[in-house]
Design a protein around this motif. Structure first.
Motif, PDB file in Angstrom:
ATOM      1  N   ALA A   1      -3.098  11.759  -2.613  1.00  0.00           N
ATOM      2  CA  ALA A   1      -2.183  10.702  -2.168  1.00  0.00           C
ATOM      3  C   ALA A   1      -2.958   9.483  -1.675  1.00  0.00           C
ATOM      4  O   ALA A   1      -2.667   8.351  -2.072  1.00  0.00           O
ATOM      5  N   PHE A   2      -3.965   9.704  -0.813  1.00  0.00           N
ATOM      6  CA  PHE A   2      -4.704   8.546  -0.329  1.00  0.00           C
ATOM      7  C   PHE A   2      -5.690   8.044  -1.376  1.00  0.00           C
ATOM      8  O   PHE A   2      -5.986   6.845  -1.424  1.00  0.00           O
ATOM      9  N   GLY A   3      -6.188   8.943  -2.218  1.00  0.00           N
ATOM     10  CA  GLY A   3      -7.005   8.466  -3.322  1.00  0.00           C
ATOM     11  C   GLY A   3      -6.246   7.467  -4.168  1.00  0.00           C
ATOM     12  O   GLY A   3      -6.801   6.462  -4.637  1.00  0.00           O
ATOM     13  N   HIS A   4      -4.949   7.730  -4.355  1.00  0.00           N
ATOM     14  CA  HIS A   4      -4.105   6.786  -5.100  1.00  0.00           C
ATOM     15  C   HIS A   4      -3.929   5.483  -4.330  1.00  0.00           C
ATOM     16  O   HIS A   4      -3.833   4.405  -4.935  1.00  0.00           O
ATOM     17  N   GLN A   5      -3.870   5.549  -3.014  1.00  0.00           N
ATOM     18  CA  GLN A   5      -3.739   4.325  -2.223  1.00  0.00           C
ATOM     19  C   GLN A   5      -4.864   3.348  -2.569  1.00  0.00           C
ATOM     20  O   GLN A   5      -4.637   2.167  -2.841  1.00  0.00           O
ATOM     21  N   VAL A   6      -6.082   3.860  -2.546  1.00  0.00           N
ATOM     22  CA  VAL A   6      -7.234   3.009  -2.830  1.00  0.00           C
ATOM     23  C   VAL A   6      -7.242   2.585  -4.298  1.00  0.00           C
ATOM     24  O   VAL A   6      -7.428   1.405  -4.622  1.00  0.00           O
ATOM     25  N   ASN A   7      -7.031   3.545  -5.194  1.00  0.00           N
ATOM     26  CA  ASN A   7      -7.110   3.246  -6.621  1.00  0.00           C
ATOM     27  C   ASN A   7      -6.048   2.243  -7.059  1.00  0.00           C
ATOM     28  O   ASN A   7      -6.342   1.279  -7.773  1.00  0.00           O
ATOM     29  N   SER A   8      -4.804   2.466  -6.632  1.00  0.00           N
ATOM     30  CA  SER A   8      -3.721   1.565  -7.045  1.00  0.00           C
ATOM     31  C   SER A   8      -3.898   0.172  -6.455  1.00  0.00           C
ATOM     32  O   SER A   8      -3.593  -0.832  -7.111  1.00  0.00           O
ATOM     33  N   GLY A   9      -4.399   0.094  -5.213  1.00  0.00           N
ATOM     34  CA  GLY A   9      -4.624  -1.216  -4.608  1.00  0.00           C
ATOM     35  C   GLY A   9      -5.670  -2.013  -5.348  1.00  0.00           C
ATOM     36  O   GLY A   9      -5.478  -3.204  -5.640  1.00  0.00           O
ATOM     37  N   ARG A  10      -6.782  -1.368  -5.672  1.00  0.00           N
ATOM     38  CA  ARG A  10      -7.839  -2.058  -6.408  1.00  0.00           C
ATOM     39  C   ARG A  10      -7.351  -2.495  -7.789  1.00  0.00           C
ATOM     40  O   ARG A  10      -7.606  -3.614  -8.235  1.00  0.00           O
ATOM     41  N   LYS A  11      -6.639  -1.584  -8.449  1.00  0.00           N
ATOM     42  CA  LYS A  11      -6.185  -1.865  -9.815  1.00  0.00           C
ATOM     43  C   LYS A  11      -5.187  -3.028  -9.838  1.00  0.00           C
ATOM     44  O   LYS A  11      -5.294  -3.933 -10.678  1.00  0.00           O
ATOM     45  N   ALA A  12      -4.233  -3.016  -8.909  1.00  0.00           N
ATOM     46  CA  ALA A  12      -3.237  -4.091  -8.887  1.00  0.00           C
ATOM     47  C   ALA A  12      -3.890  -5.441  -8.638  1.00  0.00           C
ATOM     48  O   ALA A  12      -3.489  -6.455  -9.235  1.00  0.00           O
ATOM     49  N   ALA A  13      -4.896  -5.473  -7.772  1.00  0.00           N
ATOM     50  CA  ALA A  13      -5.584  -6.743  -7.497  1.00  0.00           C
ATOM     51  C   ALA A  13      -6.232  -7.291  -8.756  1.00  0.00           C
ATOM     52  O   ALA A  13      -6.143  -8.500  -9.040  1.00  0.00           O
ATOM     53  N   SER A  14      -6.860  -6.427  -9.531  1.00  0.00           N
ATOM     54  CA  SER A  14      -7.543  -6.862 -10.748  1.00  0.00           C
ATOM     55  C   SER A  14      -6.562  -7.288 -11.824  1.00  0.00           C
ATOM     56  O   SER A  14      -6.757  -8.320 -12.499  1.00  0.00           O
ATOM     57  N   VAL A  15      -5.494  -6.509 -12.004  1.00  0.00           N
ATOM     58  CA  VAL A  15      -4.500  -6.845 -13.019  1.00  0.00           C
ATOM     59  C   VAL A  15      -3.765  -8.131 -12.648  1.00  0.00           C
ATOM     60  O   VAL A  15      -3.509  -8.993 -13.502  1.00  0.00           O
ATOM     61  N   ALA A  16      -3.421  -8.274 -11.364  1.00  0.00           N
ATOM     62  CA  ALA A  16      -2.731  -9.496 -10.926  1.00  0.00           C
ATOM     63  C   ALA A  16      -3.612 -10.724 -11.112  1.00  0.00           C
ATOM     64  O   ALA A  16      -3.114 -11.810 -11.442  1.00  0.00           O
ATOM     65  N   LYS A  17      -4.914 -10.566 -10.907  1.00  0.00           N
ATOM     66  CA  LYS A  17      -5.827 -11.689 -11.117  1.00  0.00           C
ATOM     67  C   LYS A  17      -5.741 -12.182 -12.562  1.00  0.00           C
ATOM     68  O   LYS A  17      -5.682 -13.399 -12.818  1.00  0.00           O
ATOM     69  N   GLU A  18      -5.728 -11.250 -13.510  1.00  0.00           N
ATOM     70  CA  GLU A  18      -5.622 -11.634 -14.919  1.00  0.00           C
ATOM     71  C   GLU A  18      -4.286 -12.308 -15.202  1.00  0.00           C
ATOM     72  O   GLU A  18      -4.216 -13.294 -15.953  1.00  0.00           O
TER      73      GLU A  18
END
Length: 533
Positions: A510-527
């Motif tokens: 659950a918390f692994g997803h917290q970190v992973n999803s946060g990082r991923k959304a930041a990168s995708v939103a940047k694009e």
């Protein structure tokens, strides 16, 4: 925390009333006098466009992150590293949210595991086990990406200054050693202060005491901002992309009931998590995926003191081996029928095995004095807790009687039906085989020695996951299962990993997803933001 959050301010970029032009506000209920209640957020019919609100201040940013808990911190730090113009708003007056009490996070084949000599773990083994546990009801591609990114997430956290205590284990009962424990066994000690400091170093602005109430969309349907309530009153945040990281809905009884749970006597363990992200997104046309939400939940009895899993997790009355979830009980529904093997938690997690109770009007457990003395009243303190709780209860959650029929009458159950159930169970005990559900014979003790005891089962509710349908890029999908431009959900708001069942056989996911999803959304939103130029 004070020194690490001094930079968090409420200064304005642009003051004054907002000029909205052609913006459409969907689900607007905020920006009225005072803060909106949790139950009122996002209640406007999806697709409606109320009149623009009278914002007292306006803030402009490229990326707005709504929530600064575990996932919001990861997203904001990644955005800061990426050089994205970013702003974070948070309802609470501190960062971290309900991540404060998290003990650690998942990863496989991490640098920490390798240093400890832990054998390599094949991603396929993790994924196959999870898919089976989840009855193949989730998208396995999401698990593949998550597992493959997990080792890098640990290294990334270390680079940001996150502190672990050096232990990687199976979190008491997990299948594999994937739990990377934070310093002092607490995210509040090893993750939140360090990530908050990192935000300061990166110059990311955080507005505390600010509650998002409505998503703003333009004529093409893209999300282009948020209305919020803060100390300045109604505030408009203009943004090119919005990330929802509000933590789910662990303290909203209406939404928990919508999941199907009986909320009678329920203890809510995730303060301040009221489903704001879910409500705003659904009001703005997002697919309502409530039917697939999962939850971390544990059985309880309202008459007993709240379980202290930190100090006394093994209490025989209200702890992990306590009365509420004991396999020695007989469990019945409102008709007095047994409906589930009482030792199901030995096969699957407690958050899974109690799903069947969601279809009951009420759920009860029955045991006798022999079970009480042999299993539960194991010391003076346990006996005192039980007897005090029994004496102080009005009979609505815990009762005793000399006959099964009297217990049934106390809880409004057909006495003949409950008595027949107990007689059938006792016959199975004599035969040494559970003819109905194949409960383990060594756990079958007859309900035969008066006085008898009966309790109405309640639950401790820790957190929810899901509610919104998201894709592998953390984009929120609409009712036609197409991404809503400019809208992302992370953490518990954007977690489709579990599909009704929160699995804990693989620790820390659950918390692994917290970190992973946060990082991923930041990168995708940047694009996405770059594509708008």
């Amino acid at each position: 925390m004070k020194n690490s959050t001094d930079f968090l301010s409420r200064r304005s970029f642009v003051a004054g009333a907002a000029t909205l032009g052609t913006l459409g506000i969907l689900g607007a209920t905020g920006c009225a006098q005072g803060k909106p209640s949790a139950s009122s957020q996002g209640q406007t019919e999806a697709g409606a466009a109320p009149a623009p609100k009278d914002a007292k201040a306006t803030y402009d940013t490229d990326l707005l992150i709504v929530g600064c808990g575990g996932s919001g911190l990861a997203c904001a730090v990644q955005a800061g590293i990426d050089g994205t113009n970013c702003l974070v708003i948070e309802t609470s007056t501190t960062t971290g949210g309900n991540a404060q009490g998290v003990e650690g996070m998942f990863a496989i084949n991490s640098s920490m595991q390798k240093a400890l000599g832990i054998d390599a773990i094949a991603p396929a083994d993790i994924i196959a086990g999870q898919m089976k546990e989840l009855q193949y009801g989730v998208n396995g591609a999401d698990w593949v990406e998550f597992c493959e990114a997990s080792a890098d997430n640990i290294d990334w956290c270390l680079e940001q200054g996150v502190e672990y205590n050096g232990v990687v284990d199976n979190y008491f009962t997990g299948d594999v050693a994937t739990m990377h424990w934070f310093k002092d066994g607490s995210c509040g000690a090893g993750y939140v202060p360090q990530m908050t400091k990192r935000l300061k170093d990166l110059g990311v602005e955080v507005h505390l005491g600010t509650t998002a109430t409505d998503l703003v969309r333009n004529d093409s349907g893209a999300v282009v901002g948020v209305y919020a309530e803060g100390e300045e009153g109604c505030v408009l945040y203009n943004a090119k992309a919005v990330v929802l990281a509000t933590g789910g809905f662990a303290t909203d009884l209406d939404l928990i009931a919508k999941q199907g749970w009986d909320t009678t006597g329920m203890d809510l363990m995730g303060p301040g998590v009221t489903g704001g992200g879910y409500r705003m997104a659904v009001a703005a046309g997002a697919f309502d995926d409530m039917a697939s939400t999962a939850q971390s939940i544990a059985p309880s009895i309202a008459a007993f003191p709240l379980t202290d899993y930190k100090k006394d997790p093994m209490n025989p009355i209200n702890g992990l081996p306590g009365i509420a979830g004991s396999p020695f009980n007989v469990m019945v529904d409102q008709f007095g029928d047994r409906f589930l093997r009482e030792d199901a938690s030995n096969e699957i997690s407690r958050s899974s095995c109690y799903l069947a109770t969601k279809r009951n009007a009420a759920t009860y457990i029955v045991f006798d004095d022999a079970i009480y003395r042999q299993v539960f009243a194991t010391d003076d303190a346990a006996r005192e807790m039980f007897e005090t709780s029994l004496a102080n209860d009005d009979g609505s959650s815990l009762a005793t009687a000399d006959t099964i029929e009297a217990l049934a009458e106390n809880f409004g159950i057909d006495p003949e039906a409950l008595n027949a159930t107990i007689e059938r169970y006792n016959e199975s005990c004599r035969l040494g085989v559970d003819r109905d559900f194949s409960k383990a014979p060594e756990l079958m003790l007859p309900i035969a020695e008066a006085p008898f005891y009966m309790a109405r089962l309640a639950f401790d509710y820790y957190f929810s996951t899901g509610g919104l349908l998201i894709d592998k890029y953390q984009r929120v999908w609409d009712a036609d299962k197409q991404p809503i431009a400019g809208l992302y959900a992370i953490g518990n708001d954007g977690n489709n990993h579990y599909a009704s069942v929160y699995t804990i056989n693989i620790p820390g996911t659950a918390f692994g997803h917290q970190v992973n999803s946060g990082r991923k959304a930041a990168s995708v939103a940047k694009e996405y933001i770059a594509s708008l130029s």
